[in-house]
Scaffold this motif. Sequence first.
Motif, PDB file in Angstrom:
ATOM      1  N   GLU A 139       8.326   7.207  -1.459  1.00 63.19           N
ATOM      2  CA  GLU A 139       8.660   8.391  -2.079  1.00 63.19           C
ATOM      3  C   GLU A 139       9.461   8.036  -3.337  1.00 63.19           C
ATOM      4  O   GLU A 139       9.270   8.587  -4.270  1.00 63.19           O
ATOM      5  CB  GLU A 139       9.913   8.957  -0.941  1.00 63.19           C
ATOM      6  N   LYS A 140      10.116   6.745  -3.347  1.00 66.97           N
ATOM      7  CA  LYS A 140      10.733   6.457  -4.725  1.00 66.97           C
ATOM      8  C   LYS A 140       9.895   6.360  -5.787  1.00 66.97           C
ATOM      9  O   LYS A 140      10.121   6.697  -7.169  1.00 66.97           O
ATOM     10  CB  LYS A 140      11.646   5.116  -4.473  1.00 66.97           C
ATOM     11  N   LYS A 141       8.806   5.888  -5.582  1.00 67.80           N
ATOM     12  CA  LYS A 141       7.695   5.401  -6.489  1.00 67.80           C
ATOM     13  C   LYS A 141       7.065   6.727  -7.016  1.00 67.80           C
ATOM     14  O   LYS A 141       6.626   6.864  -8.219  1.00 67.80           O
ATOM     15  CB  LYS A 141       6.722   4.616  -5.972  1.00 67.80           C
TER      16      LYS A 141
ATOM     17  N   GLU B  44       9.910   5.407   2.463  1.00 69.44           N
ATOM     18  CA  GLU B  44      10.897   5.792   1.332  1.00 69.44           C
ATOM     19  C   GLU B  44      10.774   5.149   0.133  1.00 69.44           C
ATOM     20  O   GLU B  44      10.804   5.399  -1.033  1.00 69.44           O
ATOM     21  CB  GLU B  44      12.420   5.581   1.645  1.00 69.44           C
ATOM     22  N   LYS B  45      10.410   3.857   0.059  1.00 68.09           N
ATOM     23  CA  LYS B  45       9.903   3.136  -1.128  1.00 68.09           C
ATOM     24  C   LYS B  45       8.786   3.838  -1.766  1.00 68.09           C
ATOM     25  O   LYS B  45       8.444   4.146  -2.921  1.00 68.09           O
ATOM     26  CB  LYS B  45       9.385   1.663  -0.576  1.00 68.09           C
TER      27      LYS B  45
ATOM     28  N   GLY C 235       9.107   9.226  -7.366  1.00 62.52           N
ATOM     29  CA  GLY C 235      10.042  10.017  -7.959  1.00 62.52           C
ATOM     30  C   GLY C 235      10.843  10.941  -7.092  1.00 62.52           C
ATOM     31  O   GLY C 235      11.653  11.811  -7.558  1.00 62.52           O
TER      32      GLY C 235
ATOM     33  N   ARG D  57      13.886  11.361  -4.604  1.00 62.63           N
ATOM     34  CA  ARG D  57      15.126  10.718  -4.232  1.00 62.63           C
ATOM     35  C   ARG D  57      15.704  11.276  -2.719  1.00 62.63           C
ATOM     36  O   ARG D  57      15.550  12.360  -2.370  1.00 62.63           O
ATOM     37  CB  ARG D  57      16.505  11.010  -5.124  1.00 62.63           C
ATOM     38  N   TYR D  58      16.260  10.165  -2.129  1.00 65.39           N
ATOM     39  CA  TYR D  58      16.595  10.813  -0.626  1.00 65.39           C
ATOM     40  C   TYR D  58      18.050  10.289  -0.427  1.00 65.39           C
ATOM     41  O   TYR D  58      18.640   9.519  -1.261  1.00 65.39           O
ATOM     42  CB  TYR D  58      15.704  10.062   0.441  1.00 65.39           C
TER      43      TYR D  58
ATOM     44  N   HIS E 278      12.088   2.741   5.761  1.00 67.04           N
ATOM     45  CA  HIS E 278      12.347   2.184   4.310  1.00 67.04           C
ATOM     46  C   HIS E 278      11.140   1.961   3.736  1.00 67.04           C
ATOM     47  O   HIS E 278      11.197   2.201   2.459  1.00 67.04           O
ATOM     48  CB  HIS E 278      12.956   0.683   4.510  1.00 67.04           C
TER      49      HIS E 278
END
Length: 204
Positions: free
Chosen positions: A189-191, A186-187, A193, A195-196, A183
Amino acid sequence: MGISQIDELVFQFINQGAVTLSALNPLMRFLSEKAEYLFYLGVIVYWFTLIHKNRKMVITTLFAACIGFGLGSILSHFFYRDRPFVHHTVNQLIEHSANASFPSDHSIGAFVIATGIWLFRKKEGSIWLVLASLIAFSRIWNGVHYPGDVIAGAFIGAISAVICYQMFKRWSVAHRCLNASIHLYEKVEKKMGIRYKKGQSSNF
């Protein structure tokens, strides 16, 4: 006849294939020297599919690989065995240093990854297990390992994967740490841009 003698006889029978079935030698060289990179590539691809379940699989498998190679290193010191070509005339098709033969690191690596995949994804894992078996077999064919070396390596790799899988599945602290690490990644990654996908429900 002792186990060591049987091991040597089986080795001689398989290794002789390099002469009697020489058309297979290019394939066997590839399996021994290059096929392991398919496993490394597979781990990378599974990670970047952005599927949560696959990332659990990758982390579990890499953790198991550390354990498997650690066990293999310890065993190689306590049960040192020379390579077949050190004391015997063999059909050696690939270059190799005359270091410890037992257990086979190639077999450990191939089987720990293949088993790790199989525990999460049975159909794909079965294909990886076949490839791992071919790599182990090629090490005998090419004259750098005895059958006992690759069998031991395969066992160490497989059992390490099963132990780590069960540890992350049954030990709540380990399970939470695994999820937390994914997690956190993945945070990031989200920052960025990215998406998973959650993917299918995990086995644990």
